[in-house]
Design a protein around this motif. Structure first.
Motif, PDB file in Angstrom:
ATOM      1  N   UNK A 144       4.534  13.791   5.496  1.00  0.00           N
ATOM      2  CA  UNK A 144       4.400  15.211   5.161  1.00  0.00           C
ATOM      3  C   UNK A 144       4.293  16.030   6.442  1.00  0.00           C
ATOM      4  N   UNK A 145       5.014  17.137   6.486  1.00  0.00           N
ATOM      5  CA  UNK A 145       4.905  18.037   7.630  1.00  0.00           C
ATOM      6  C   UNK A 145       5.434  19.408   7.233  1.00  0.00           C
ATOM      7  N   UNK A 204      -2.792   4.835  -2.248  1.00  0.00           N
ATOM      8  CA  UNK A 204      -3.894   3.987  -1.776  1.00  0.00           C
ATOM      9  C   UNK A 204      -4.578   4.560  -0.544  1.00  0.00           C
ATOM     10  N   UNK A 205      -3.797   5.231   0.321  1.00  0.00           N
ATOM     11  CA  UNK A 205      -4.310   5.667   1.623  1.00  0.00           C
ATOM     12  C   UNK A 205      -3.855   7.093   1.905  1.00  0.00           C
ATOM     13  N   UNK A 206      -4.780   7.908   2.369  1.00  0.00           N
ATOM     14  CA  UNK A 206      -4.438   9.237   2.866  1.00  0.00           C
ATOM     15  C   UNK A 206      -4.785   9.303   4.351  1.00  0.00           C
ATOM     16  N   UNK A 207      -3.789   9.587   5.168  1.00  0.00           N
ATOM     17  CA  UNK A 207      -3.999   9.768   6.602  1.00  0.00           C
ATOM     18  C   UNK A 207      -3.965  11.261   6.887  1.00  0.00           C
ATOM     19  N   UNK A 208      -5.144  11.846   7.052  1.00  0.00           N
ATOM     20  CA  UNK A 208      -5.272  13.296   7.235  1.00  0.00           C
ATOM     21  C   UNK A 208      -5.174  13.603   8.718  1.00  0.00           C
ATOM     22  N   UNK A 209      -3.961  13.719   9.196  1.00  0.00           N
ATOM     23  CA  UNK A 209      -3.714  13.825  10.623  1.00  0.00           C
ATOM     24  C   UNK A 209      -3.328  15.230  11.083  1.00  0.00           C
ATOM     25  N   UNK A 210      -2.723  16.034  10.241  1.00  0.00           N
ATOM     26  CA  UNK A 210      -2.204  17.342  10.659  1.00  0.00           C
ATOM     27  C   UNK A 210      -3.303  18.177  11.307  1.00  0.00           C
ATOM     28  N   UNK A 211      -2.991  18.742  12.452  1.00  0.00           N
ATOM     29  CA  UNK A 211      -3.979  19.555  13.148  1.00  0.00           C
ATOM     30  C   UNK A 211      -3.335  20.447  14.188  1.00  0.00           C
ATOM     31  N   UNK A 234       0.839  -1.200   0.000  1.00  0.00           N
ATOM     32  CA  UNK A 234       0.000   0.000   0.000  1.00  0.00           C
ATOM     33  C   UNK A 234       0.876   1.254   0.000  1.00  0.00           C
ATOM     34  N   UNK A 235       0.407   2.272  -0.691  1.00  0.00           N
ATOM     35  CA  UNK A 235       1.098   3.557  -0.727  1.00  0.00           C
ATOM     36  C   UNK A 235       0.288   4.552   0.100  1.00  0.00           C
ATOM     37  N   UNK A 236       0.929   5.150   1.095  1.00  0.00           N
ATOM     38  CA  UNK A 236       0.209   6.023   2.023  1.00  0.00           C
ATOM     39  C   UNK A 236       0.877   7.382   2.139  1.00  0.00           C
ATOM     40  N   UNK A 237       0.054   8.407   2.178  1.00  0.00           N
ATOM     41  CA  UNK A 237       0.519   9.763   2.471  1.00  0.00           C
ATOM     42  C   UNK A 237      -0.015  10.133   3.852  1.00  0.00           C
ATOM     43  N   UNK A 238       0.889  10.568   4.729  1.00  0.00           N
ATOM     44  CA  UNK A 238       0.539  10.858   6.126  1.00  0.00           C
ATOM     45  C   UNK A 238       0.918  12.294   6.430  1.00  0.00           C
ATOM     46  N   UNK A 292       9.970  11.876   2.389  1.00  0.00           N
ATOM     47  CA  UNK A 292       9.384  12.966   3.166  1.00  0.00           C
ATOM     48  C   UNK A 292       9.111  14.150   2.256  1.00  0.00           C
ATOM     49  N   UNK A 293       8.187  14.988   2.707  1.00  0.00           N
ATOM     50  CA  UNK A 293       7.868  16.219   1.985  1.00  0.00           C
ATOM     51  C   UNK A 293       7.589  17.306   3.011  1.00  0.00           C
ATOM     52  N   UNK A 294       8.272  18.419   2.873  1.00  0.00           N
ATOM     53  CA  UNK A 294       7.992  19.579   3.720  1.00  0.00           C
ATOM     54  C   UNK A 294       6.929  20.398   3.004  1.00  0.00           C
TER      55      UNK A 294
END
Length: 268
Positions: A38-39, A88-95, A9-13, A62-64
């Protein structure tokens, strides 16, 4: 040998440099996902290096990027797909969370929550969904909160508003993309020991922030805050094929903190 649940699986976090995002990324690496962390902070690369040390076979870039900037999220999504293939997956965590009395809360603080917590998830979803559609489906996991939708504390008006909005977004996207094999669910976390909670503790009790954190645990039936990797396990499940018939769900992960009617009545 059992195949790891996220193998291939390919995930963006997002928000992956520390706290919950770090825990999610660590858990995804454990289960074999290929990850873009990502951050906004360049510290995200040091966090990725730590996780690579734990899991030498992990494939991580990583991606800034600022989740509030749609163009930057498009670039992060493209970098992910270029490195690993369709997302495949997006983890929308930034808050973010900042506390202030409502009548004193400046517009800039209100808009900060809207930009990161709401627009950030919106941008992440819009940047990643085209890749999922091109690949026949996917999963989105959104970090909402028990705050706003279930409970609230004084001073949290902007945070509560923004996190409650994500429940509505989750349900709408779940319906809109169900027949195109994209599942959308949200977590509703109580408290975990994270830099954000530590900052909230300082805002709540500048003289003794540790006592503020200890007082949180007193109100949790399990008598502790969550570990970021425990939240990561939930994100891993919801992102995996094990959750193939779950969409539009709000999953509370709070150690039971929203269950007690009072803290003073009962037999214990």
């Amino acid at each position: 040998m059992v195949q790891p649940k996220l193998e291939g699986k390919v995930a963006l976090i997002t928000g992956a440099a520390a706290g919950l995002g770090e825990g999610i990324a660590e858990t995804y690496a454990k289960y074999g996902a290929r990850i873009c962390m990502v951050d906004l902070s360049p510290d995200v690369e040091a966090t990725a290096e730590r996780i690579r040390g734990m899991y030498p076979d992990a494939r991580i870039i990583t991606a800034v990027a600022n989740v509030a900037d749609r163009a930057q999220m498009d670039e992060a999504a493209k970098a992910t797909a270029d490195a690993f293939g369709p997302i495949d997956i997006a983890c929308c965590n930034a808050g973010v969370c900042r506390l202030a009395p409502f009548e004193q809360m400046p517009d800039a603080m209100r808009d900060f929550h809207i930009d990161v917590n709401i627009k950030g998830v919106w941008n992440t979803c819009q940047a990643t969904i085209p890749y999922m559609l091109s690949n026949g489906g996917g999963a989105i996991v959104i970090a909402s909160s028990v705050t706003g939708d279930i409970v609230a504390d004084a001073g949290e008006a902007a945070y509560a508003m923004s996190k409650a909005a994500l429940v509505g977004l989750t349900k709408c996207l779940a319906v809109e993309y169900a027949d195109r094999n994209i599942r959308v669910n949200c977590s509703q976390l109580g408290y975990a020991r994270t830099p954000m909670v530590e900052k909230m503790a300082v805002e709540s009790n500048p003289d003794d922030p540790e006592s503020a954190i200890a007082d949180i645990a007193v109100g949790v039936p399990m008598k502790r805050l969550a570990r970021p990797t425990e939240v990561g396990e939930l994100f891993a499940f919801l992102g995996s094929d094990e959750a193939s018939y779950i969409t539009g769900a709000q999953v509370v992960i709070d150690g039971g903190s929203t269950l007690p009617e009072t803290m003073s009545i009962g037999t214990n």
